[in-house]
Design a protein around this motif. Structure first.
Motif, mmCIF file in Angstrom:
data_model
loop_
_atom_site.group_PDB
_atom_site.id
_atom_site.type_symbol
_atom_site.label_atom_id
_atom_site.label_comp_id
_atom_site.label_asym_id
_atom_site.label_seq_id
_atom_site.Cartn_x
_atom_site.Cartn_y
_atom_site.Cartn_z
ATOM 1 N N GLY A 55 22.726 48.268 7.246
ATOM 2 C CA GLY A 55 22.925 47.019 7.975
ATOM 3 C C GLY A 55 23.921 47.090 9.114
ATOM 4 O O GLY A 55 24.479 46.064 9.519
ATOM 5 N N ASP A 109 26.821 47.827 -3.604
ATOM 6 C CA ASP A 109 25.373 47.597 -3.568
ATOM 7 C C ASP A 109 24.667 48.786 -2.914
ATOM 8 O O ASP A 109 23.586 49.203 -3.346
ATOM 9 N N ALA A 110 25.272 49.332 -1.840
ATOM 10 C CA ALA A 110 24.675 50.470 -1.136
ATOM 11 C C ALA A 110 24.631 51.698 -2.038
ATOM 12 O O ALA A 110 23.618 52.411 -2.093
ATOM 13 N N GLN A 122 32.904 48.350 7.492
ATOM 14 C CA GLN A 122 31.898 49.004 8.331
ATOM 15 C C GLN A 122 32.095 50.511 8.336
ATOM 16 O O GLN A 122 31.132 51.284 8.255
ATOM 17 N N SER A 142 20.912 37.446 -0.630
ATOM 18 C CA SER A 142 20.492 37.309 0.767
ATOM 19 C C SER A 142 19.006 37.611 0.878
ATOM 20 O O SER A 142 18.439 38.362 0.090
ATOM 21 N N LYS A 160 31.582 44.549 -2.378
ATOM 22 C CA LYS A 160 30.249 44.316 -2.935
ATOM 23 C C LYS A 160 29.179 45.004 -2.095
ATOM 24 O O LYS A 160 28.247 45.623 -2.638
ATOM 25 N N ILE A 161 29.292 44.915 -0.778
ATOM 26 C CA ILE A 161 28.301 45.541 0.101
ATOM 27 C C ILE A 161 28.270 47.053 -0.115
ATOM 28 O O ILE A 161 27.199 47.666 -0.211
ATOM 29 N N ARG A 200 30.685 52.078 5.284
ATOM 30 C CA ARG A 200 29.227 52.163 5.341
ATOM 31 C C ARG A 200 28.773 53.305 6.251
ATOM 32 O O ARG A 200 27.767 53.966 5.987
ATOM 33 N N LEU A 259 34.151 40.948 -0.420
ATOM 34 C CA LEU A 259 32.810 40.909 0.161
ATOM 35 C C LEU A 259 32.361 42.303 0.577
ATOM 36 O O LEU A 259 31.254 42.745 0.254
ATOM 37 N N ASN A 260 33.226 43.039 1.297
ATOM 38 C CA ASN A 260 32.858 44.390 1.718
ATOM 39 C C ASN A 260 32.762 45.336 0.530
ATOM 40 O O ASN A 260 31.961 46.272 0.527
ATOM 41 N N ARG A 303 16.133 41.897 4.510
ATOM 42 C CA ARG A 303 16.217 42.133 5.952
ATOM 43 C C ARG A 303 14.844 42.516 6.463
ATOM 44 O O ARG A 303 14.149 43.340 5.875
#
Length: 284
Positions: A134, A186-187, A150, A265, A182-183, A153, A179-180, A268
């Motif tokens: 993302g 999740d990845a 970021q 969400s 979790k992202i 990621r 929040l980051n 995408r």
């Protein structure tokens, strides 16, 4: 393919950081390693990747004895066993796309690596990895301008470019907001589930370990003191891993919580290959 540590010990002078660890991890598990600072978690991961050599014992991946590898064979293992660090280990002055492409270095000739010449196919692969996480819109930005979430990621995208058989993540969310965090988690779970790649991650939050890992390993003073499922991580097991505070009370798990309620969400939308190709061409 089974991964195995047999009586693995690491000493630094008179201090024993990892003490006689025996583990078997089948291909495709997502494993969380928890424990206090100094318990030996990071040293264990660094030995698996061979950034640190064991003082004794052996490390195996299938028929390959990892702990004996040298030279090109060792570089091949470090390609197959991708490492993600807490501090990202990006090159801040380079753009994001180039940082991701650096994950291909162990797949290429020395001359091509020195010249930083990447093929169109490799650039397309890198952009696809960024899209998966993302952050494709950051491809031409300098890595140093990104937020911590970021950058992590980007580090995961770089690991994907190695086409690894195993991913190691050393406290990947320690410096991130919920929040980051979790992202990023999740990845890692998506990589584990979609590719069937073994993921071993050090974590400092129990709710994260329970929520994402099918197996949890607890370390204390260099020893493995717990090895089980999230449901088996009882209050007694937590106390065996972390001990008690100075008043004799057990650890308050809420102090380590990263829980955040995020609505699911929408998926995408898929991007066309033309869009990927256009960005790859623009970056040449």
């Amino acid at each position: 393919m089974k991964f195995e540590l047999r009586n693995v010990t690491r000493r630094f002078g008179e201090r024993t950081a990892v003490n006689d660890v025996n583990l078997e991890i089948p291909q495709g598990q997502m494993v969380g390693i928890i424990g206090r600072s100094g318990a030996g978690k990071s040293t264990l991961l660094r030995m698996i990747n061979r950034l640190t050599d064991p003082s004794s014992g052996s490390i195996h991946f299938g028929d390959l004895e990892v702990s004996r590898l040298r030279g090109n064979a060792l570089r091949g293992w470090q390609r197959d066993c991708a490492m993600i660090f807490q501090q990202f280990n990006l090159v801040p002055r380079l753009d994001v796309l180039t940082n991701v492409l650096l994950g291909r270095l162990n797949h290429r000739s020395t001359v091509m690596s020195l010249l930083s010449v990447f093929t169109r196919e490799e650039r397309i692969m890198a952009i696809a990895a960024l899209e998966r996480l993302g952050i494709e819109q950051t491809a031409l930005q300098r890595a140093g301008t990104l937020s911590g979430g970021q950058q992590q990621r980007v580090a995961i995208a770089r690991a994907l470019m190695q086409a690894p058989k195993m991913v190691l993540a050393d406290e990947p969310i320690a410096s991130l907001d919920p929040l980051n965090a979790k992202i990023v988690m999740d990845a890692l779970r998506d990589i584990n589930e979609r590719e069937g790649i073994t993921v071993i991650t050090n974590l400092h939050t129990l709710d994260t370990a329970r929520g994402y890992c099918e197996r949890i390993i607890g370390m204390a003073d260099g020893h493995v003191v717990f090895d089980g499922t999230p449901s088996e991580l009882t209050a007694e097991a937590v106390q065996a891993i972390y001990g008690s505070d100075r008043d004799g009370a057990g650890i308050d798990e809420s102090m380590t919580s990263t829980s955040i309620n995020i609505p699911a969400s929408a998926e995408r939308p898929a991007r066309s290959s033309a869009g990927v190709n256009a960005l790859a061409a623009a970056s040449v």
